[in-house]
Design a protein around this motif. Structure first.
Motif, PDB file in Angstrom:
ATOM      1  N   GLU A  29       0.836  -1.208   0.000  1.00  0.00           N
ATOM      2  CA  GLU A  29       0.000   0.000   0.000  1.00  0.00           C
ATOM      3  C   GLU A  29       0.866   1.252   0.000  1.00  0.00           C
ATOM      4  N   ARG A  62     -10.171   1.405  -6.149  1.00  0.00           N
ATOM      5  CA  ARG A  62     -10.548   1.233  -4.744  1.00  0.00           C
ATOM      6  C   ARG A  62      -9.456   1.743  -3.809  1.00  0.00           C
ATOM      7  N   GLN A  63      -8.202   1.433  -4.139  1.00  0.00           N
ATOM      8  CA  GLN A  63      -7.090   1.852  -3.296  1.00  0.00           C
ATOM      9  C   GLN A  63      -6.900   3.368  -3.349  1.00  0.00           C
ATOM     10  N   GLN A  66      -9.468   4.910  -1.294  1.00  0.00           N
ATOM     11  CA  GLN A  66      -9.137   4.673   0.113  1.00  0.00           C
ATOM     12  C   GLN A  66      -8.115   5.695   0.605  1.00  0.00           C
ATOM     13  N   LYS A  69     -10.045   8.803   1.232  1.00  0.00           N
ATOM     14  CA  LYS A  69     -10.869   8.640   2.432  1.00  0.00           C
ATOM     15  C   LYS A  69     -10.028   8.715   3.702  1.00  0.00           C
ATOM     16  N   GLN A  70      -8.804   8.206   3.635  1.00  0.00           N
ATOM     17  CA  GLN A  70      -7.904   8.238   4.791  1.00  0.00           C
ATOM     18  C   GLN A  70      -7.233   9.601   4.950  1.00  0.00           C
ATOM     19  N   TYR A  83     -14.475   9.933  -3.142  1.00  0.00           N
ATOM     20  CA  TYR A  83     -14.813   8.571  -2.738  1.00  0.00           C
ATOM     21  C   TYR A  83     -16.319   8.527  -2.526  1.00  0.00           C
TER      22      TYR A  83
END
Length: 137
Positions: A29, A62-63, A66, A69-70, A83
């Protein structure tokens, strides 16, 4: 001590700490984040959409979402990143719900509060009626 859990990416076992993925997937990641961030740092790429970023970097949509979102990638700096709303899936840049979902939840709460208030008034009136004492001589 950490709790034993399955990695959400590779389904392998690991000791769960603050991350929901195993150390190997966490490293992956991080590599993907640096690839995406390096791509977005170039001036001509700052307005790239998630789909364009995915096509150019090979990092999954998706990543990328993410990371947004993070709050690792900020939509203030990269305006076309978003997102999905957790309720309806609409594209958002902050929080967990879109404005229309927030509004619908608030309306539902206000309606519930009004109903509870009316029920409380009814119960109070019924108690007052039940507590009335009539005296006769």
């Amino acid at each position: 001590m950490g709790e034993l859990a399955n990695c959400s990416r590779c389904n392998g076992l690991f000791l769960k700490g603050s991350s929901t993925v195993c150390p190997e997937c966490r490293k992956q990641e991080e590599k993907e984040f640096h690839i995406v961030y390096a791509f977005l740092r170039k001036k001509q790429n700052r307005t790239a959409t998630v789909e364009e970023i995915e096509a150019e970097t090979g990092v999954s949509e998706r990543q990328i979402r993410q990371f947004v979102k993070q709050k690792r990638l900020h939509p203030v700096h990269f305006p076309n990143l978003s997102y999905g709303c957790e309720k309806c899936g609409a594209a958002i840049n902050e929080d967990r719900l879109c404005d229309s979902c927030k509004e619908s939840i608030q309306k539902g709460l206000h309606a519930r509060e009004r109903n509870a208030s009316l029920e409380a008034k009814k119960e109070q009136q019924e108690r007052e009626k039940a507590n009335r004492t009539y005296y006769s001589w």
